[in-house]
Scaffold this active site. Structure first.
Site, PDB file in Angstrom:
ATOM      1  N   LYS A 100       0.814  -1.234   0.000  1.00 12.95           N
ATOM      2  CA  LYS A 100       0.000   0.000   0.000  1.00 12.95           C
ATOM      3  C   LYS A 100       0.834   1.266   0.000  1.00 12.95           C
ATOM      4  O   LYS A 100       0.445   2.283  -0.561  1.00 12.95           O
ATOM      5  CB  LYS A 100      -1.002  -0.001   1.162  1.00 12.95           C
ATOM      6  CG  LYS A 100      -0.396   0.360   2.519  1.00 12.95           C
ATOM      7  CD  LYS A 100      -1.296   0.020   3.637  1.00 12.95           C
ATOM      8  CE  LYS A 100      -1.173  -1.426   4.002  1.00 12.95           C
ATOM      9  NZ  LYS A 100      -0.061  -1.845   4.853  1.00 12.95           N
ATOM     10  N   VAL A 127      -5.423  -2.747  -0.094  1.00  5.44           N
ATOM     11  CA  VAL A 127      -6.454  -2.237   0.821  1.00  5.44           C
ATOM     12  C   VAL A 127      -7.365  -3.390   1.216  1.00  5.44           C
ATOM     13  O   VAL A 127      -7.869  -4.112   0.356  1.00  5.44           O
ATOM     14  CB  VAL A 127      -7.315  -1.135   0.153  1.00  5.44           C
ATOM     15  CG1 VAL A 127      -8.372  -0.619   1.125  1.00  5.44           C
ATOM     16  CG2 VAL A 127      -6.454   0.008  -0.348  1.00  5.44           C
ATOM     17  N   ILE A 131     -10.181  -8.722   1.199  1.00  6.07           N
ATOM     18  CA  ILE A 131     -11.523  -8.230   0.829  1.00  6.07           C
ATOM     19  C   ILE A 131     -11.475  -7.654  -0.587  1.00  6.07           C
ATOM     20  O   ILE A 131     -10.673  -6.767  -0.864  1.00  6.07           O
ATOM     21  CB  ILE A 131     -11.997  -7.112   1.791  1.00  6.07           C
ATOM     22  CG1 ILE A 131     -11.930  -7.576   3.241  1.00  6.07           C
ATOM     23  CG2 ILE A 131     -13.384  -6.624   1.420  1.00  6.07           C
ATOM     24  CD1 ILE A 131     -12.175  -6.458   4.249  1.00  6.07           C
ATOM     25  N   GLY A 182       0.765 -11.451  18.267  1.00  9.50           N
ATOM     26  CA  GLY A 182       1.113 -11.256  16.853  1.00  9.50           C
ATOM     27  C   GLY A 182       0.069 -10.444  16.098  1.00  9.50           C
ATOM     28  O   GLY A 182       0.102 -10.367  14.871  1.00  9.50           O
ATOM     29  N   LYS A 200      -4.628   3.777   2.929  1.00 11.19           N
ATOM     30  CA  LYS A 200      -5.704   2.976   2.330  1.00 11.19           C
ATOM     31  C   LYS A 200      -6.872   3.855   1.884  1.00 11.19           C
ATOM     32  O   LYS A 200      -7.415   3.670   0.791  1.00 11.19           O
ATOM     33  CB  LYS A 200      -6.167   1.911   3.327  1.00 11.19           C
ATOM     34  CG  LYS A 200      -5.107   0.822   3.555  1.00 11.19           C
ATOM     35  CD  LYS A 200      -5.458  -0.062   4.736  1.00 11.19           C
ATOM     36  CE  LYS A 200      -4.473  -1.202   4.932  1.00 11.19           C
ATOM     37  NZ  LYS A 200      -4.651  -1.899   6.219  1.00 11.19           N
TER      38      LYS A 200
HETATM   39  N1  HSE Z   1      -1.161  -3.656   9.810  1.00 20.02           N
HETATM   40  C1  HSE Z   1      -2.281  -3.790   8.934  1.00 20.02           C
HETATM   41  C2  HSE Z   1      -3.541  -3.986   9.772  1.00 20.02           C
HETATM   42  C3  HSE Z   1      -2.055  -4.946   8.007  1.00 20.02           C
HETATM   43  O1  HSE Z   1      -3.441  -4.130  11.004  1.00 20.02           O
HETATM   44  O2  HSE Z   1      -4.633  -3.942   9.232  1.00 20.02           O
HETATM   45  C4  HSE Z   1      -2.781  -4.870   6.705  1.00 20.02           C
HETATM   46  O3  HSE Z   1      -2.487  -3.721   5.976  1.00 20.02           O
END
Ligand code: HSE
Length: 403
Positions: A100, A127, A131, A182, A200
């Site tokens: 992105k 983005v 999805i 994580g 995004k």
């Molecule tokens: N760090 C991003 C999130 C990952 O937590 O949505 C996906 O772009």
């Protein structure tokens, strides 16, 4: 046969490799041709991994291989991803990326190079992870004038806010747990400060209007100042605090922002919790359409990249058109943007009520049982009028816009 080169064998790159191999037959049937991974570029070695047979440490092996028609960029970061992608496009190869940052920074330039070479530059996974949103915005929703896009575009922050609400916990302890599980990066800045969601919404807005949104121009506020008290107030009001990226058409301009907002159950985004993402698009003909799913994760994101590979594969020699030019999209300055505000002030109701009414006009008080502060919701007002009213009443503890 279509030959693919993959730049970066990290989480998403290895997911792309696994899907192209694991679903090989089905993909060949649907793409109309076999799609095979010819090279994977990574600095590391992977002894005993099936990728070994196609692994290279030299980008030139992909750039100069005339049999490679499609390159997948899953390295992340801007450099050397930009230089590598540009070089591949200039060779007439199509590129599919999940990056992105690359798309938000260099989208129009890379789209133009692809167009000039009859190749594709596609970025469905940039983005909303798995999805489908980029292609629907470009095709299924193309008859519509897009009036508004609002989305929960970051899984990490949605998880943190959901946990804070469900466990009554504070931001720091939830962040620590999320990192241990994580769900949050060791350096969570890009997520918790809203920078990830900002890129995004800039990408989605650029695609919706075909002109370029410079993401630096989008007002961005993260969730680090949201406390358990804010969440308790939102609960009391029947709402939830969510961090949303939004853009709304206002005449010929667009008002865009990333910020925490209080949303109510009548908003479809209200029930999007945990690590899930959702994007709500309002078209002037179709009405509201919502896209929901996993905004991150190895196979979900890789599935979106492979869908681009298949699309690029069906359009070798012509390229897939993407409507996003370098012409600048004019954004409404923040001070003109309007909303209602939830505001918390130190001091009792008696100490604050009079001066708040003088400055803000009629407000609705909110009592969540904290006697050392006064909280209220304003009527709709511009950011400039809000700032002026705050000057008159003194410092506030926090404010959250109401969706
Ligand atoms: N760090 C991003 C999130 C990952 O937590 O949505 C996906 O772009």
């Amino acid at each position: 046969m279509i030959n693919v080169g993959i730049l970066g064998y990290g989480t998403v790159g290895s997911g792309v490799f696994d899907i192209l191999r694991g679903n090989e037959k089905l993909i060949a049937e649907r793409a109309g041709e076999e799609i095979s991974v010819k090279h994977v570029l990574d600095l590391r070695d992977f002894p005993g991994n099936p990728v070994e047979s196609v692994l290279t440490h030299d980008f030139k092996d992909i750039e100069t291989d005339g049999e490679v028609q499609i390159v997948v960029e899953t390295m992340g970061g801007l450099h050397p991803a930009y230089e590598f992608v540009k070089a591949c496009l200039e060779q007439g190869k199509s590129v599919c990326t999940s990056n992105k940052a690359l798309v938000a920074d260099f989208g129009p330039e890379l789209i133009q190079i692809a167009k000039d070479r009859n190749a594709s530059f596609l970025f469905e996974a940039s983005v909303g992870g798995g999805i489908p949103i980029i292609r629907p915005l470009q095709s299924s929703l193309s008859p519509d004038d897009i009036l508004e896009i609002s989305g929960i575009l970051n899984g990490t922050t949605n998880y943190i806010l959901t946990e804070m609400r469900e466990k009554g916990a504070d931001f720091d302890s939830v962040l620590k747990d999320a990192q241990a599980l994580g769900y949050a990066e060791a350096d969570p800045t890009a997520d918790v400060e809203g920078h990830d969601a900002c890129r995004k919404i800039a990408i989605l807005t650029s695609l919706a209007y075909g002109k370029n949104v410079d993401f630096h121009e989008i007002y961005t506020e993260g969730i680090t100042k949201i406390t358990d008290r804010d969440i308790a107030y939102a609960d009391k009001m029947g709402g939830k605090v969510k961090i949303c990226g939004s853009s709304k058409k206002v005449g010929e301009r667009v008002s865009a922002m990333v910020a925490p907002v209080i949303i109510y159950p009548d908003n479809p985004l209200y029930s999007v919790d945990g690590v899930f993402n959702a994007i709500l698009v309002k078209g002037n003909m179709v009405g509201d359409v919502m896209f929901y799913g996993q905004g991150a994760g190895k196979l979900a994101t890789a599935s979106a990249v492979v869908s681009d590979v298949m699309e690029a594969g069906k359009n070798i020699g012509t390229g897939v058109p993407v409507q996003w030019t370098a012409e600048r999209l004019s954004l409404v300055p923040l001070k003109e943007s309007k909303s209602r505000f939830f505001v918390r002030m130190a001091g009792t109701k008696d100490e604050n009520e009079g001066k708040v009414q003088d400055a803000f006009g009629e407000v609705e008080a909110v009592d969540a049982g904290f006697s050392d502060e006064y909280a209220f919701v304003t009527g709709e007002m511009s950011e400039a009028a809000y700032e002026e009213a705050v000057q008159a009443v003194g410092a506030v503890i926090n404010k959250i816009r109401i969706s």
